[in-house]
Write an enzyme that holds these catalytic residues in place. Structure first.
Site, PDB file in Angstrom:
ATOM      1  N   GLY A   1       0.210   1.840  16.530  1.00  0.00           N
ATOM      2  CA  GLY A   1      -0.312   0.719  15.459  1.00  0.00           C
ATOM      3  C   GLY A   1      -0.415   1.995  14.526  1.00  0.00           C
TER       4      GLY A   1
ATOM      5  N   ASP B   1      -3.881  -9.782  13.559  1.00  0.00           N
ATOM      6  CA  ASP B   1      -4.493  -8.333  13.993  1.00  0.00           C
ATOM      7  C   ASP B   1      -3.049  -8.528  14.863  1.00  0.00           C
ATOM      8  OD1 ASP B   1      -5.238  -6.283  15.055  1.00  0.00           O
ATOM      9  OD2 ASP B   1      -6.611  -6.010  13.619  1.00  0.00           O
ATOM     10  N   ILE B   2      -2.521  -7.955  14.162  1.00  0.00           N
ATOM     11  CA  ILE B   2      -1.209  -7.255  15.351  1.00  0.00           C
ATOM     12  C   ILE B   2      -1.301  -6.391  16.248  1.00  0.00           C
ATOM     13  CG2 ILE B   2       1.169  -6.151  15.622  1.00  0.00           C
ATOM     14  CD1 ILE B   2       1.786  -6.906  12.097  1.00  0.00           C
TER      15      ILE B   2
ATOM     16  N   LYS C   1       9.589 -17.168 -10.278  1.00  0.00           N
ATOM     17  CA  LYS C   1       8.481 -15.649 -11.061  1.00  0.00           C
ATOM     18  C   LYS C   1       7.350 -16.522 -11.692  1.00  0.00           C
ATOM     19  CE  LYS C   1       8.882 -11.873 -13.578  1.00  0.00           C
ATOM     20  NZ  LYS C   1       8.971 -11.670 -15.355  1.00  0.00           N
TER      21      LYS C   1
ATOM     22  N   ASN D   1       0.970  -1.336  -0.413  1.00  0.00           N
ATOM     23  CA  ASN D   1      -0.376   0.179  -0.180  1.00  0.00           C
ATOM     24  C   ASN D   1       0.562   1.236   0.167  1.00  0.00           C
ATOM     25  OD1 ASN D   1       0.007   0.878   3.133  1.00  0.00           O
ATOM     26  ND2 ASN D   1      -0.148  -0.838   2.862  1.00  0.00           N
TER      27      ASN D   1
ATOM     28  N   LYS E   1     -14.020   1.059  15.545  1.00  0.00           N
ATOM     29  CA  LYS E   1     -12.435   0.418  14.848  1.00  0.00           C
ATOM     30  C   LYS E   1     -12.165   0.493  16.467  1.00  0.00           C
ATOM     31  CE  LYS E   1     -10.810  -0.126  10.523  1.00  0.00           C
ATOM     32  NZ  LYS E   1     -10.444   0.955   9.537  1.00  0.00           N
TER      33      LYS E   1
ATOM     34  N   ASP F   1      -4.469  -6.898   5.117  1.00  0.00           N
ATOM     35  CA  ASP F   1      -5.157  -6.995   6.313  1.00  0.00           C
ATOM     36  C   ASP F   1      -5.214  -8.448   4.988  1.00  0.00           C
ATOM     37  OD1 ASP F   1      -5.814  -5.672   7.617  1.00  0.00           O
ATOM     38  OD2 ASP F   1      -7.319  -4.503   6.276  1.00  0.00           O
TER      39      ASP F   1
ATOM     40  N   ALA G   1       1.270   1.505  11.581  1.00  0.00           N
ATOM     41  CA  ALA G   1       1.520   0.746  10.741  1.00  0.00           C
ATOM     42  C   ALA G   1       0.363   0.257   9.477  1.00  0.00           C
ATOM     43  CB  ALA G   1       2.164  -0.408  10.746  1.00  0.00           C
TER      44      ALA G   1
END
Ligand code: PMT
Length: 405
Positions: A276, A309-310, A292, A214, A340, A282, A278
Site C-alpha cells: 500500500g 481502510d484498504i 457545480k 493530496n 500504524k 481518509d 497510495a
C-alpha cells in the site's frame, strides 16, 4: 537471486577489517553465481578475520592484499586492476577505511584502487553503533556521498560487540541484489509471486468539477511495481490519477476514489504480497453535489465520512498475503509508524518523513523500514533504488521466517 541471468560484470570486492568480513564470502559467492567476474582485495586487517584463501576459493582468482607486492604487480598491476573494475564494492567498509577514502588517502592497495579507478564505488559500512553515530564518521559519510559513492546500509540491530543500534552490515544477499541491480542483470528472484501495489493519491469528489486530493504523484508505488516486474513478479498496479507511464510488464488499473481503489483490490482474490504505497484519502464527501456548487455564504461546511481502510481489509483476510504499508509523517516518525504498523497488522512498514523535498511528488525519498524485531534505514536515494531495497527486505524477512519454521 537464484535465477539471475549471467551479468558478465567485472566487480572488484574490497574487504576491510571487521567481524562482518566473513559475510563478504557469501557476497562474493552470490556475485559469482550471477555470472560476475570477481576479484577480491583485502586490507591487511581483514586478513586477520578471514583467510585470503577462502576468497580465492569462492572467487576463483588469487586475492590481492598489498600494494607493493612485486610478484602480483608483475601480473595485473594495481593500475590495470583499477582499470579492469567496472564496479567496486567494499563490504564491510570499516570506519577507518571510510575515513581514509574521505581523506583521499592511498596508503594501501584498496584505497589506492579507489583513487585510481573511475568505476562507481559502493560501500557497505559495518562498525560499532557509537562509531557510526560519531560526528567524524557522519562527516566522512557526507563527503563520500557528495562525491557520488553509494552507501548500502548500514542496518540497525544487535551487534557482535553486544550493543544495539545502526552500524550492522547489510545482509550479503541484499548487497548482492543492489550491486546486481546496477549491473542491469535482471535478478528474477520474485518469479512466481503475485503482487498488488496501490499507488498515488485518491480524488474524493465535492461536485462534478472539484475534489479533495493530496500531493502524491504515484512515483513510489510505480517504482515498486516496475522493480517487482523486472524481478519476475506478476504485478497489478492500482493507481490513483497519475500522468506516469505504465511500467513494462505491469497490469495497471486506474481508479479515482478510495472506494474504487478498495473495489479493485478486493476483486483480486489471491496475492502473495500487497504493498500500500497510495496516499488514500481518509475521508470522502458525504453527499457530493450532482451539479457545480455555487458560491453562497462567507463559509461553507462539507460533511465528511470516513473511508474504508484498504490495507486493513487485505491484512484481515483469512488467507492473508505479506502486507507492506507506508506511513508519511511530518513528526515523531518512528513512534507514529510503529503504531500504524501494529494497529493495521502490517508485516513491514516503510516510514517516510515528508516535507523537506522528500516523500510526496519528488524523485527521491528516504525510508525507515520497521518490522517485528528489525529496522533498516534507507538514506536519501531515488525511488527506484529504494523500491529495490524494500523488495530485498521483503525477501530477507520471508527467508528468515521460512528458516525459523
Ligand atoms: O506518490 P509519491 O509522490 O511518490 O509519494 C509517495 C508517498 C509519500 C505518498 C508514499 O511513500 C507514502 O508514504 N504513502 C502512504 C501515505 C500515508 O500517509 O499513508 P497513511 O498513513 O494514511 O496510511 C498508512 C497505510 O495504510 C498506507 O500504506 C496506505 O496506503 C494505507 N491506507 C490508508 C488509508 C486507507 N483508507 N486505506 C489504506 O490502504
Amino acid at each position: 537471486m537464484s535465477e539471475s541471468a549471467p551479468s558478465n560484470q567485472r566487480i572488484l570486492v574490497g574487504v576491510s577489517g571487521g567481524i562482518a568480513a566473513y559475510k563478504a564470502v557469501t557476497l562474493v559467492r552470490r556475485l559469482v553465481e550471477a555470472g560476475c567476474e570477481v576479484r577480491v582485495v583485502m586490507t591487511e586487517s581483514a586478513t586477520r578475520f578471514v583467510a585470503p584463501l577462502t576468497f580465492q576459493a569462492v572467487s576463483g582468482h588469487p586475492v590481492r592484499t598489498t600494494l607493493l607486492d612485486a610478484e602480483a604487480e608483475s601480473g595485473m598491476d594495481h593500475i590495470a586492476l583499477a582499470r579492469w573494475a567496472e564496479q567496486i564494492v567494499i563490504a564491510p567498509a570499516s570506519a577507518d577505511l571510510m575515513a581514509r577514502l574521505a581523506a583521499g588517502m592511498a596508503d594501501d592497495l584498496l584505497s589506492t584502487l579507489c583513487l585510481a579507478s573511475t568505476a562507481p564505488v559502493q560501500l557497505a559500512p559495518a562498525m560499532n553503533q557509537q562509531m557510526w553515530a560519531h560526528p567524524a564518521t557522519q562527516a566522512n559519510r557526507d563527503v563520500l556521498l557528495k562525491r557520488g559513492v553509494c552507501l548500502l546500509g548500514p542496518d540497525a540491530g544487535s551487534q557482535a560487540c553486544g550493543e544495539t543500534g545502526a552500524g550492522r552490515m547489510m545482509e550479503p544477499e541484499a548487497i548482492a541484489s543492489a550491486v546486481l541491480a546496477d549491473t542491469g542483470a535482471p535478478s528474477r528472484d520474485l518469479a512466481g509471486q503475485r503482487l498488488v501495489v496501490t499507488a498515488g493519491g485518491t480524488r474524493e469528489p465535492i461536485d462534478p468539477v472539484r475534489f479533495i486530493a493530496n500531493r502524491s504523484s504515484g512515483r513510489m508505488g510505480f517504482a515498486l511495481a516496475a522493480e517487482a516486474a523486472r524481478r519476475g513478479a506478476d504485478v497489478t498496479l492500482i493507481a490513483g490519477p497519475s500522468a506516469l507511464p505504465t511500467p513494462a510488464g505491469v497490469t495497471r488499473m486506474d481508479v479515482q476514489t478510495a472506494a474504487e481503489m478498495q473495489a479493485a483490490v478486493e476483486a483480486i482474490e489471491t496475492m502473495d504480497l500487497f504493498i500500500g504505497a497510495a496516499a488514500v484519502a481518509d475521508y470522502r464527501v458525504a453527499d457530493p453535489a450532482g451539479q457545480k456548487l455555487k458560491k453562497q455564504g462567507e463559509t461553507m461546511t462539507l460533511e465528511l465520512l470516513r473511508n474504508p481502510d484498504i490495507l486493513q481489509g487485505v491484512a484481515d483476510r483469512a488467507e492473508r498475503p505479506f502486507v507492506i504499508g507506508f506511513a508519511a509523517e511530518t513528526e515523531r516518525l518512528v513512534e507514529h509508524a510503529e503504531t500504524k504498523r501494529r494497529a493495521k497488522g502490517m508485516d513491514l512498514i516503510c516510514a517516510n518523513r515528508v516535507g523537506e523535498n522528500l516523500g510526496f511528488d519528488t524523485p527521491d525519498n528516504a525510508l525507515l523500514l520497521l518490522w517485528e524485531g528489525g529496522r533498516r534505514d534507507l538514506p536519501k536515494a531515488d525511488k527506484t533504488r529504494l523500491a529495490g531495497e524494500v523488495l530485498d527486505t521483503y525477501q530477507q524477512i520471508r527467508q528468515e521466517k521460512h528458516a525459523s519454521r
